[in-house]
Write a protein that holds these residues in place. Structure first.
Motif, PDB file in Angstrom:
ATOM      1  N   LEU A 231      11.974   8.918  71.341  1.00 24.57           N
ATOM      2  CA  LEU A 231      12.415   7.524  71.330  1.00 24.57           C
ATOM      3  C   LEU A 231      13.762   7.359  72.021  1.00 24.57           C
ATOM      4  CD1 LEU A 231      11.417   6.443  67.701  1.00 24.57           C
ATOM      5  CD2 LEU A 231      10.369   5.678  69.841  1.00 24.57           C
ATOM      6  N   GLN A 232      14.349   8.464  72.468  1.00 24.48           N
ATOM      7  CA  GLN A 232      15.672   8.434  73.076  1.00 24.48           C
ATOM      8  C   GLN A 232      15.562   8.524  74.602  1.00 24.48           C
ATOM      9  OE1 GLN A 232      18.220   7.853  71.068  1.00 24.48           O
ATOM     10  NE2 GLN A 232      16.787   7.938  69.329  1.00 24.48           N
ATOM     11  N   PRO A 233      16.024   7.514  75.334  1.00 26.58           N
ATOM     12  CA  PRO A 233      15.939   7.558  76.798  1.00 26.58           C
ATOM     13  C   PRO A 233      16.570   8.806  77.408  1.00 26.58           C
ATOM     14  CG  PRO A 233      16.470   5.340  76.085  1.00 26.58           C
ATOM     15  CD  PRO A 233      16.524   6.204  74.857  1.00 26.58           C
ATOM     16  N   ALA A 234      17.677   9.278  76.846  1.00 30.30           N
ATOM     17  CA  ALA A 234      18.309  10.485  77.399  1.00 30.30           C
ATOM     18  C   ALA A 234      17.397  11.690  77.241  1.00 30.30           C
ATOM     19  CB  ALA A 234      19.651  10.734  76.710  1.00 30.30           C
ATOM     20  N   ARG A 235      16.710  11.789  76.104  1.00 35.38           N
ATOM     21  CA  ARG A 235      15.786  12.899  75.888  1.00 35.38           C
ATOM     22  C   ARG A 235      14.553  12.755  76.778  1.00 35.38           C
ATOM     23  NH1 ARG A 235      15.372  16.232  71.591  1.00 35.38           N
ATOM     24  NH2 ARG A 235      17.642  16.113  71.722  1.00 35.38           N
ATOM     25  N   MET A 236      14.100  11.537  76.985  1.00 39.22           N
ATOM     26  CA  MET A 236      12.982  11.323  77.912  1.00 39.22           C
ATOM     27  C   MET A 236      13.334  11.842  79.299  1.00 39.22           C
ATOM     28  SD  MET A 236      11.775   7.444  77.023  1.00 39.22           S
ATOM     29  CE  MET A 236      11.571   6.858  75.343  1.00 39.22           C
ATOM     30  N   ALA A 237      14.553  11.513  79.750  1.00 34.89           N
ATOM     31  CA  ALA A 237      14.997  11.961  81.072  1.00 34.89           C
ATOM     32  C   ALA A 237      15.121  13.476  81.114  1.00 34.89           C
ATOM     33  CB  ALA A 237      16.330  11.297  81.426  1.00 34.89           C
ATOM     34  N   GLU A 238      15.635  14.072  80.043  1.00 36.34           N
ATOM     35  CA  GLU A 238      15.751  15.527  79.973  1.00 36.34           C
ATOM     36  C   GLU A 238      14.372  16.181  80.063  1.00 36.34           C
ATOM     37  OE1 GLU A 238      16.256  18.552  76.306  1.00 36.34           O
ATOM     38  OE2 GLU A 238      17.911  17.115  76.523  1.00 36.34           O
ATOM     39  N   ASN A 239      13.412  15.657  79.313  1.00 36.45           N
ATOM     40  CA  ASN A 239      12.062  16.215  79.327  1.00 36.45           C
ATOM     41  C   ASN A 239      11.385  16.052  80.681  1.00 36.45           C
ATOM     42  OD1 ASN A 239      12.353  16.896  76.621  1.00 36.45           O
ATOM     43  ND2 ASN A 239      11.254  15.089  75.878  1.00 36.45           N
ATOM     44  N   PHE A 240      11.770  15.019  81.411  1.00 31.04           N
ATOM     45  CA  PHE A 240      11.183  14.761  82.728  1.00 31.04           C
ATOM     46  C   PHE A 240      11.750  15.698  83.790  1.00 31.04           C
ATOM     47  CE2 PHE A 240      10.504  12.265  86.641  1.00 31.04           C
ATOM     48  CZ  PHE A 240       9.184  11.881  86.470  1.00 31.04           C
ATOM     49  N   ASP A 241      12.946  16.216  83.538  1.00 31.31           N
ATOM     50  CA  ASP A 241      13.671  17.014  84.537  1.00 31.31           C
ATOM     51  C   ASP A 241      13.310  18.498  84.399  1.00 31.31           C
ATOM     52  OD1 ASP A 241      15.423  17.832  86.511  1.00 31.31           O
ATOM     53  OD2 ASP A 241      17.186  17.746  85.190  1.00 31.31           O
ATOM     54  N   ILE A 242      12.050  18.833  84.674  1.00 32.34           N
ATOM     55  CA  ILE A 242      11.606  20.222  84.510  1.00 32.34           C
ATOM     56  C   ILE A 242      10.956  20.776  85.782  1.00 32.34           C
ATOM     57  CG2 ILE A 242      11.335  20.069  82.010  1.00 32.34           C
ATOM     58  CD1 ILE A 242       8.325  19.659  82.465  1.00 32.34           C
ATOM     59  N   PHE A 243      11.183  20.103  86.899  1.00 30.75           N
ATOM     60  CA  PHE A 243      10.533  20.535  88.143  1.00 30.75           C
ATOM     61  C   PHE A 243      11.514  21.091  89.167  1.00 30.75           C
ATOM     62  CE2 PHE A 243       7.789  17.298  86.223  1.00 30.75           C
ATOM     63  CZ  PHE A 243       6.653  18.061  86.051  1.00 30.75           C
ATOM     64  N   GLY A 244      12.783  21.204  88.766  1.00 33.56           N
ATOM     65  CA  GLY A 244      13.788  21.746  89.675  1.00 33.56           C
ATOM     66  C   GLY A 244      14.112  23.198  89.420  1.00 33.56           C
ATOM     67  N   PHE A 245      13.319  23.858  88.594  1.00 31.59           N
ATOM     68  CA  PHE A 245      13.557  25.276  88.310  1.00 31.59           C
ATOM     69  C   PHE A 245      12.234  25.925  87.927  1.00 31.59           C
ATOM     70  CE2 PHE A 245      13.515  23.419  84.139  1.00 31.59           C
ATOM     71  CZ  PHE A 245      13.138  24.417  83.263  1.00 31.59           C
ATOM     72  N   GLU A 246      12.222  27.252  87.955  1.00 37.78           N
ATOM     73  CA  GLU A 246      11.060  28.022  87.533  1.00 37.78           C
ATOM     74  C   GLU A 246      11.490  29.125  86.586  1.00 37.78           C
ATOM     75  OE1 GLU A 246       8.632  29.562  90.612  1.00 37.78           O
ATOM     76  OE2 GLU A 246       8.171  27.596  91.490  1.00 37.78           O
ATOM     77  N   LEU A 247      10.644  29.438  85.646  1.00 37.75           N
ATOM     78  CA  LEU A 247      10.890  30.566  84.760  1.00 37.75           C
ATOM     79  C   LEU A 247      10.385  31.840  85.420  1.00 37.75           C
ATOM     80  CD1 LEU A 247       9.721  29.026  81.363  1.00 37.75           C
ATOM     81  CD2 LEU A 247      12.081  29.370  82.126  1.00 37.75           C
ATOM     82  N   ALA A 248      11.152  32.904  85.295  1.00 36.46           N
ATOM     83  CA  ALA A 248      10.720  34.203  85.804  1.00 36.46           C
ATOM     84  C   ALA A 248       9.532  34.707  84.990  1.00 36.46           C
ATOM     85  CB  ALA A 248      11.877  35.206  85.712  1.00 36.46           C
ATOM     86  N   ASP A 249       8.756  35.575  85.604  1.00 36.79           N
ATOM     87  CA  ASP A 249       7.579  36.120  84.915  1.00 36.79           C
ATOM     88  C   ASP A 249       7.965  36.788  83.605  1.00 36.79           C
ATOM     89  OD1 ASP A 249       6.018  35.220  86.994  1.00 36.79           O
ATOM     90  OD2 ASP A 249       5.802  37.188  87.949  1.00 36.79           O
ATOM     91  N   ASP A 250       9.078  37.512  83.600  1.00 37.94           N
ATOM     92  CA  ASP A 250       9.513  38.180  82.379  1.00 37.94           C
ATOM     93  C   ASP A 250       9.823  37.179  81.272  1.00 37.94           C
ATOM     94  OD1 ASP A 250       9.212  40.593  83.618  1.00 37.94           O
ATOM     95  OD2 ASP A 250      11.365  40.951  83.931  1.00 37.94           O
ATOM     96  N   ASP A 251      10.434  36.060  81.637  1.00 39.64           N
ATOM     97  CA  ASP A 251      10.747  35.044  80.636  1.00 39.64           C
ATOM     98  C   ASP A 251       9.472  34.355  80.140  1.00 39.64           C
ATOM     99  OD1 ASP A 251      13.442  35.570  80.659  1.00 39.64           O
ATOM    100  OD2 ASP A 251      13.902  34.042  82.167  1.00 39.64           O
ATOM    101  N   MET A 252       8.535  34.106  81.030  1.00 36.42           N
ATOM    102  CA  MET A 252       7.238  33.564  80.616  1.00 36.42           C
ATOM    103  C   MET A 252       6.592  34.484  79.583  1.00 36.42           C
ATOM    104  SD  MET A 252       6.404  30.625  82.102  1.00 36.42           S
ATOM    105  CE  MET A 252       4.600  30.627  82.003  1.00 36.42           C
ATOM    106  N   ALA A 253       6.637  35.792  79.847  1.00 37.78           N
ATOM    107  CA  ALA A 253       6.023  36.757  78.934  1.00 37.78           C
ATOM    108  C   ALA A 253       6.757  36.789  77.592  1.00 37.78           C
ATOM    109  CB  ALA A 253       6.016  38.141  79.570  1.00 37.78           C
TER     110      ALA A 253
END
Length: 279
Positions: A231-253
């Motif tokens: 319900l928080q616009p700032a959190r909505m924006a934070e959740n939307f901002d997930i396409f400018g980075f990638e997790l390393a395979d080790d972190d995924m695991a």
């Protein structure tokens, strides 16, 4: 920022990131959906059972955008699994959402005591009539999905299931992928339970992201469709901002290794609740 899309098995393109309105009160829904649209979301996930379809429709209609640019998912109420009831429910959702066609319509729960055969036939009818662009299911297990493949004409395009680092559902995700069913993850951060996990906190601190962004990015890299709620616009924006980075395979695991087979919601093989009846 452009959200990537996934091609469903009938060719319909669905945004991989959306905004969920589960547990958002009807009186708060218009404001929440408007804020989500402001943040860039173009995929809204609702359900008849949430009681806020009309408000989702109101928000999209009032927004300065072609409604066709917003992908809308809704789901069949558990009380409407009879064929004629399901057909009426489809029409009611169309009216409440103020759309000529719903992008994705799902059976919400398989309801083992009731079954879903007639409900799926009704969804196939709605799909054939052009009222539904794609049809799918939610909370279905492999044995439910095998029956759909063996006994019905239209394959489900989507299976929306509970998935998060404490319930990775690896086998079910693999089953969906093998059968060309897109997986959607509900409760993607386990209602916040995983955000304090030391592994996730460490990864977030090391790469300069929030724990929620790390978990949502984990879902995206697994290939799932995800729709966090806030319900928080700032959190909505934070959740939307997930396409400018990638997790390393080790972190995924490391994140996947947190699995505890721990649900925040009901077991689909046991859940038979119908709204208006005692739980």
């Amino acid at each position: 920022m452009t959200v990537p899309t996934i091609a469903l098995n009938n060719g319909v393109q669905i945004p991989q990131l959306g905004f969920g309105v589960f547990q958002i009160k009807p009186q708060d829904t218009v404001q929440a959906v408007t804020a989500a649209l402001d943040a860039g979301y173009r995929h809204i996930d609702t359900a008849e059972m949430y009681g806020n379809e009309q408000q989702v429709g109101d928000a999209i209609k009032a927004y300065d955008i072609d409604p066709a640019e917003v992908f809308v998912t809704t789901k069949l109420n558990n009380g409407f699994h009879a064929y004629d009831d399901a057909l009426r429910a489809i029409d009611a959702s169309l009216a409440d959402l103020q759309r000529e066609q719903i992008d994705l319509f799902l059976i919400h729960w398989p309801l083992p005591a009731i079954g879903f055969d007639d409900a799926w036939r009704a969804l196939e009818k709605g799909y054939a009539d052009g009222k539904l662009r794609a049809i799918g299911v939610s909370n279905f297990q492999p044995h439910h999905l095998r029956r759909l493949h063996e006994e019905f004409t239209v394959r489900p395009a989507v299976n929306q299931i509970e998935v998060h680092p404490y319930l990775t559902q690896t086998d079910l995700l693999a089953f969906d992928a093998e059968h060309e069913i897109a997986t959607e993850a509900w409760s993607p951060i386990a209602q916040g339970l995983v955000l304090d996990d030391p592994v996730i906190v460490e990864i977030a601190g090391r790469i300069g992201r929030t724990p929620a962004q790390v978990v949502l990015r984990w879902h995206i890299q697994l290939g799932s469709i995800v729709f966090p709620k806030s319900l928080q616009p700032a959190r909505m924006a934070e959740n939307f901002d997930i396409f400018g980075f990638e997790l390393a395979d080790d972190d995924m695991a490391l994140i996947s290794a947190l699995n505890r087979d721990e649900r925040t919601g009901p077991n689909p093989d046991e859940f038979n609740w119908i709204p208006g009846t005692p739980r």
